[in-house]
Scaffold this active site. Structure first.
Site, PDB file in Angstrom:
ATOM      1  N   LYS A  89      87.131   2.985  16.713  1.00  0.00           N
ATOM      2  CA  LYS A  89      86.313   3.969  17.430  1.00  0.00           C
ATOM      3  C   LYS A  89      85.665   4.999  16.503  1.00  0.00           C
ATOM      4  CE  LYS A  89      87.550   3.187  22.017  1.00  0.00           C
ATOM      5  NZ  LYS A  89      88.898   2.568  22.064  1.00  0.00           N
ATOM      6  N   GLU A 111      84.014  11.077  27.121  1.00  0.00           N
ATOM      7  CA  GLU A 111      85.010  10.614  28.081  1.00  0.00           C
ATOM      8  C   GLU A 111      86.096   9.895  27.290  1.00  0.00           C
ATOM      9  OE1 GLU A 111      82.526   8.742  27.115  1.00  0.00           O
ATOM     10  OE2 GLU A 111      83.570   6.863  26.747  1.00  0.00           O
ATOM     11  N   SER A 377      91.592  -4.492  16.395  1.00  0.00           N
ATOM     12  CA  SER A 377      90.780  -3.296  16.662  1.00  0.00           C
ATOM     13  C   SER A 377      91.519  -1.993  16.407  1.00  0.00           C
ATOM     14  CB  SER A 377      90.266  -3.331  18.101  1.00  0.00           C
ATOM     15  OG  SER A 377      91.332  -3.515  19.014  1.00  0.00           O
TER      16      SER A 377
HETATM   17  C1  LIG Z   1      89.213   1.549  22.965  1.00  0.00           C
HETATM   18  C2  LIG Z   1      89.859   0.401  22.327  1.00  0.00           C
HETATM   19  C3  LIG Z   1      89.490  -0.928  22.659  1.00  0.00           C
HETATM   20  C4  LIG Z   1      88.498  -1.268  23.738  1.00  0.00           C
HETATM   21  O1  LIG Z   1      87.214  -0.776  23.569  1.00  0.00           O
HETATM   22  P1  LIG Z   1      85.995  -1.692  23.135  1.00  0.00           P
HETATM   23  O2  LIG Z   1      84.829  -0.785  23.305  1.00  0.00           O
HETATM   24  O3  LIG Z   1      85.946  -2.873  24.047  1.00  0.00           O
HETATM   25  O4  LIG Z   1      86.208  -2.086  21.733  1.00  0.00           O
HETATM   26  C5  LIG Z   1      90.076  -1.962  21.967  1.00  0.00           C
HETATM   27  N1  LIG Z   1      91.005  -1.727  21.013  1.00  0.00           N
HETATM   28  C6  LIG Z   1      91.384  -0.481  20.674  1.00  0.00           C
HETATM   29  C7  LIG Z   1      92.408  -0.303  19.606  1.00  0.00           C
HETATM   30  C8  LIG Z   1      90.827   0.619  21.321  1.00  0.00           C
HETATM   31  O5  LIG Z   1      91.227   1.859  20.981  1.00  0.00           O
END
Ligand SMILES: *Cc1c(COP(=O)(O)O)cnc(C)c1O
Length: 392
Positions: A89, A111, A377
């Protein structure tokens, strides 16, 4: 790149900018400003310097030896979990705050669901000395207490939202409401590839650094710059968009996304919007939405707070419909199992969101030469309790 948003903000049938009249000017100004800013040398210099020195990029592309053996392929993990603040993020918030500064805005709103985007926003606001207000569903404020404390420590004001189900979707609505009241001085930092045009395109471009690096890193490691498979989890779609961005036109690359099945797509407790949603308008965009026959938004359900969204970015609604993306629904128990597996086999505790992507491995058939890149992610520190509770 051939695949692009059109000038009205549409990806095929999906996207657009459905906003209240009071925001027309604000959204229009941003539509006019965003590409020139992103393409300017000044922005690029600042953005890439911060990604390198502040976020810690490039994030490693790690060859997962034991997991490769288990799944009969060559598995590489793109380690977004190693970024500052623990997820992808921050790539996006660094870019958007630079954009806000260039546009002369002084107040930032955002948000957040699990609080990851709130923390990433509060972080860059501290860095840039900007006023930060975060809207978060009251239910999430309770569930994600540590992230609330992190945001406060970083100097942000957190507004608990008590409308609707008091979760992410309601926080988005409240942020848009606030934006309507302060269109002059406020920049809304949207956390995923959602919202009115140009946000889905802005966020995809900010996250596209992920696939830019994958190309360079694969070239270095295997002497060719593309994989056979890309795998990522999808909530609103930002880490997935970043992972696939530079490969969308390259049909040699298969794209597999994992959305949150919750208890299962044949139950009421699911967040699998691409499987279960229908066309509608949510938070300023035409996309797939979980809704009942009257168009009332149906609450999303998943063990993973970061995937708990009843919509999906319009780009993914389009790419999935066109068959460019294969989308799998991964249930809670499958994600938990996959999270433990990555932990025990590679010593990496993934965010429960990322564990959904890991679980996709067991649903695919590989040949031993297949090169698979899977984006982790985020890291799982925030999810330890969830993992432990699910096992007890
Ligand atoms: C917020 C988040 C997601 C989901 O958000 P996307 O916009 O679909 O990437 C996935 N993995 C993590 C670690 C997150 O913090």
């Amino acid at each position: 790149m051939k695949y692009q948003v059109d000038k009205n903000g549409f990806f095929g049938r999906f996207g657009g900018a459905y906003v209240p009249e009071i925001l027309y000017k604000c959204v229009h100004d941003l539509q006019e400003a965003y590409l020139p800013i992103i393409e300017s040398k000044e922005f690029q210099d600042e953005y890439y310097a911060l990604l390198r020195d502040y976020v810690g990029r490039p994030s490693p592309l790690y060859y997962a030896n034991r997991m490769s053996e288990k799944y009969g392929c060559k598995l590489y993990l793109k380690r977004e979990d190693l970024n500052h603040t623990g997820a992808h993020k921050i790539n996006n918030t660094v870019g958007q705050i630079l954009m806000a500064k260039k546009m002369g805005k002084t107040r930032i709103i955002a948000e957040t669901g699990a609080g990851q985007h709130g923390v990433a926003t509060a972080t860059v606001c501290a860095l840039m000395n900007m006023k930060c207000e975060v809207f978060m569903g009251a239910t999430d404020v309770e569930r994600q207490h540590v992230n609330v404390e992190r945001m406060k420590m970083l100097g942000a004001t957190v507004h608990p939202v008590r409308t609707g189900n008091m979760t992410l979707s309601d926080a988005c609505s409240e942020a848009i409401r606030d934006w309507c009241c302060h269109p002059e001085d406020t920049f809304y930092i949207v956390g995923s590839t959602m919202g009115p045009h140009p946000y889905p395109d802005i966020v995809a471009k900010m996250q596209s650094i992920i696939s830019k690096e994958i190309k360079q890193q694969l070239e270095e490691k295997i002497g060719r710059d593309y994989p056979d498979y890309l795998i990522a989890c999808v909530g609103g779609g930002s880490n997935a968009a970043g992972t696939i961005y530079h490969y969308i036109d390259d049909t040699r690359v298969k794209i597999v996304l994992a959305e949150a099945g919750g208890h299962g797509i044949d139950t009421d407790h699911t967040a699998a919007t691409i499987h279960c949603g229908s066309e509608g308008i949510l938070h300023g965009a035409r996309t797939l939405v979980m809704q009942n026959e009257d168009g009332q938004i149906q609450e999303a359900f998943t063990i993973s707070a970061g995937l708990d969204y009843p919509g999906i970015g319009p780009m993914h609604a389009d790419l999935a419909e066109k068959g460019r993306e294969k989308v799998l629904a991964i249930n809670d128990d499958e994600a938990i199992r996959a999270g433990y597996e990555l932990t025990r086999m590679e010593g990496i505790i993934p965010a429960i969101e990322s564990a959904h992507a890991v679980a996709a491995l067991s649903k695919l058939k590989f040949t031993p030469d297949d090169v698979v890149v899977l984006t982790v992610s985020g890291r799982g520190d925030k999810d330890i309790e969830t993992y432990l509770n699910a096992r007890s």
